[in-house]
Design a protein around this motif. Structure first.
Motif, PDB file in Angstrom:
ATOM      1  N   UNK A 174       7.425   8.669  -2.478  1.00  0.00           N
ATOM      2  CA  UNK A 174       6.257   8.092  -1.812  1.00  0.00           C
ATOM      3  C   UNK A 174       6.457   6.610  -1.604  1.00  0.00           C
ATOM      4  N   UNK A 175       5.613   6.038  -0.751  1.00  0.00           N
ATOM      5  CA  UNK A 175       5.577   4.603  -0.544  1.00  0.00           C
ATOM      6  C   UNK A 175       4.141   4.126  -0.708  1.00  0.00           C
ATOM      7  N   UNK A 176       3.982   2.834  -1.058  1.00  0.00           N
ATOM      8  CA  UNK A 176       2.653   2.250  -1.248  1.00  0.00           C
ATOM      9  C   UNK A 176       2.751   0.749  -1.102  1.00  0.00           C
ATOM     10  N   UNK A 177       1.619   0.131  -0.796  1.00  0.00           N
ATOM     11  CA  UNK A 177       1.528  -1.314  -0.772  1.00  0.00           C
ATOM     12  C   UNK A 177       1.130  -1.815  -2.149  1.00  0.00           C
ATOM     13  N   UNK A 178       1.691  -2.958  -2.557  1.00  0.00           N
ATOM     14  CA  UNK A 178       1.430  -3.477  -3.899  1.00  0.00           C
ATOM     15  C   UNK A 178      -0.043  -3.764  -4.121  1.00  0.00           C
ATOM     16  N   UNK A 179      -0.737  -4.262  -3.088  1.00  0.00           N
ATOM     17  CA  UNK A 179      -2.144  -4.624  -3.266  1.00  0.00           C
ATOM     18  C   UNK A 179      -3.048  -3.410  -3.423  1.00  0.00           C
ATOM     19  N   UNK A 180      -2.519  -2.209  -3.127  1.00  0.00           N
ATOM     20  CA  UNK A 180      -3.341  -1.009  -3.257  1.00  0.00           C
ATOM     21  C   UNK A 180      -3.251  -0.380  -4.649  1.00  0.00           C
ATOM     22  N   UNK A 181      -2.351  -0.880  -5.500  1.00  0.00           N
ATOM     23  CA  UNK A 181      -2.219  -0.325  -6.847  1.00  0.00           C
ATOM     24  C   UNK A 181      -3.384  -0.773  -7.725  1.00  0.00           C
TER      25      UNK A 181
END
Length: 506
Positions: A174-181
């Motif tokens: 998966x991929x994600x943006x750091x600010x969404x964690x």
């Protein structure tokens, strides 16, 4: 060397062979084969047919290996059974420390608990873009993840990254943006993580960035901050193995602790016990890579022999290490790190090494390079032409930097001022190491790219390896465990069962 002195080699080879063929055999057939092998083998033993029983029981060991390597089917709630690719709100627990492999990219391993509110299971490898919040092993987090199945390069014959992830229990990436964690709790990091972080922080404070990153690679196998040009130089020089924690590091650590304990006039048994504790603690700090596990198992066996005042066999320890690792992590059989670690160690142990410091070091380097050649060609299609010679200068410098670096890190935990003095002592060694590596990497033709060996060549290499430990696969006389164990005991009584004590943790 013969199988009478290495009785654990046949079951280790049989177990590995079983794992290798697990994908082409059904579990029902394997279970039936195991039951038949045990029954027939016990019957043959009852009638005194030891050789026949040995062959049949080895077939049973291979069946067990195949059963272990087959793996269990995915549970109904596994994340791989979701409709992929998709975007889902996932929460779970971090299965390892975050790994930053670029300034703005971090890799997380998440044991998923829920996806869009529904219970799920399975491990997800997540690439996070940006700078994430402080995270640690075991912490619960939530984030919207873009999920898709693990895939690899589609070029035939290249490294199968999807298969590698599957062996690690990862079917979904998966991929994600750091600010969404979103961290869901704030646990205290495990002691091993705190020690590793403190060691890296001490190096960063006392040394220039490039030297601190190099020392972190030598001591902890952490190459996250290592500059690209230095990383490439170690690869081109054929000495990248010194940056991967292996038997080299574990042997130096165990020897240093043993020597310190003896210097303090501690008894042999107490010294061995302390060294075992330190070696196991070191493994927990650096992580359970195949080379670390192999080296630690062998080191613990050698030290346990000292603790119990028994002789030990290096090749037996190597076979037991392979059995132990494959029993817990059967997928490691196909891991390049596992293959390189065991091939290099076996090559050093069985090779007829010349006498003398320089010739002996050259012989060790040559034996290791020749042993790992089929593996490097099969996985990386390259041959180092300068590595054998480069190791003559790199290994002593890396050894000195490792010992002094370990002392410096230990002293920094007690006094930062004293630690800085020790780090100042290791800095010139690191500069010299970088200079030797850079010189070797600049040699024309330092690395030659070659095609992977064919199936016949691989089979020939396997047969030669088996013959090196005393077993000819083409011969009709199988090995007898009964005679092997009795011979091993007799050799132990004569005090000659340790094949090559100095290579015990290589």
């Amino acid at each position: 060397m013969s199988l009478q002195r290495t009785p654990l080699a046949p079951p280790a080879i049989a177990f590995g062979a079983g794992i290798a063929v697990a994908s082409v055999t059904g579990p029902g057939i394997l279970l039936a084969a195991w039951l038949a092998a045990v029954t027939i083998g016990m019957g043959l033993l009852a009638f005194g047919r030891t050789r026949g029983a040995t062959v049949v029981l080895l077939a049973g060991v291979a069946a067990v290996g195949a059963l272990r390597g087959g793996g269990a089917p995915l549970p109904p709630d596994h994340v791989a059974r979701l409709e992929l690719p998709s975007v889902a709100q996932v929460d779970g627990r971090l299965a390892a420390e975050p790994t930053r492999w670029a300034p703005d990219r971090t890799r997380l391993l998440i044991d998923a608990a829920h996806a869009d509110g529904s219970p799920v299971s399975g491990r997800i490898q997540v690439t996070v873009y940006g700078v994430p919040p402080p995270l640690t092993d075991g912490q619960r987090i939530a984030a919207p993840l873009k999920l898709h199945r693990a895939t690899g390069f589609r070029n035939p014959g290249t490294f199968d990254y999807a298969a590698h992830l599957a062996r690690e229990g990862i079917r979904v990436v998966a991929t994600a943006r750091a600010e969404s964690l979103t961290p869901l709790d704030d646990p205290s990091p495990p002691w091993s993580v705190r020690v590793k972080r403190a060691a890296i922080a001490a190096m960063d404070r006392a040394l220039p960035p490039a030297s601190a990153a190099l020392l972190a690679g030598l001591l902890l196998g952490d190459r996250t901050e290592l500059p690209r040009d230095i990383d490439d130089a170690f690869r081109l020089a054929g000495v990248y193995h010194v940056l991967a924690v292996s038997g080299f590091n574990v042997a130096l650590l165990a020897a240093a602790v043993w020597a310190l304990c003896r210097l303090l006039r501690l008894p042999r048994r107490a010294s061995a016990a302390i060294a075992i504790v330190v070696v196991i603690g070191f493994a927990l700090v650096v992580g359970p890579s195949p080379s670390v596990l192999r080296a630690v198992v062998m080191a613990v066996l050698v030290l346990a022999a000292l603790l119990l005042e028994r002789e030990t066999s290096v090749t037996n320890s190597l076979a037991l290490a392979a059995l132990a690792i494959l029993a817990v992590r059967p997928g490691d059989l196909f891991d390049p790190g596992f293959q390189l670690s065991f091939a290099a160690t076996l090559g050093i142990v069985v090779a007829p090494l010349p006498r003398g410091a320089v010739l002996g070091a050259l012989g060790v380097s040559t034996a290791a390079q020749l042993a790992v050649l089929p593996v490097t060609l099969a996985h990386f299609n390259q041959l180092s032409t300068i590595g054998v010679v480069a190791n003559l200068g790199v290994v002593p410098l890396a050894g000195a930097a490792t010992i002094v670096g370990l002392v410096a890190v230990s002293l920094s935990f007690l006094s930062e001022t004293v630690g800085v003095v020790a780090f100042d002592a290791v800095w010139p060694v690191l500069l010299a190491l970088r200079g030797v590596v850079a010189l070797a990497a600049r040699m024309p033709g330092a690395v030659v790219h070659l095609p992977a060996p064919g199936r016949i060549a691989v089979q020939g290499g396997v047969e030669r390896g088996a013959q090196a430990v005393g077993w000819d696969p083409t011969a009709g006389a199988p090995f007898s465990w009964e005679s092997g164990c009795s011979s091993s005991r007799s050799e132990s009584r004569r005090g000659r069962s340790c094949d090559r004590p100095t290579a015990s943790c290589a």
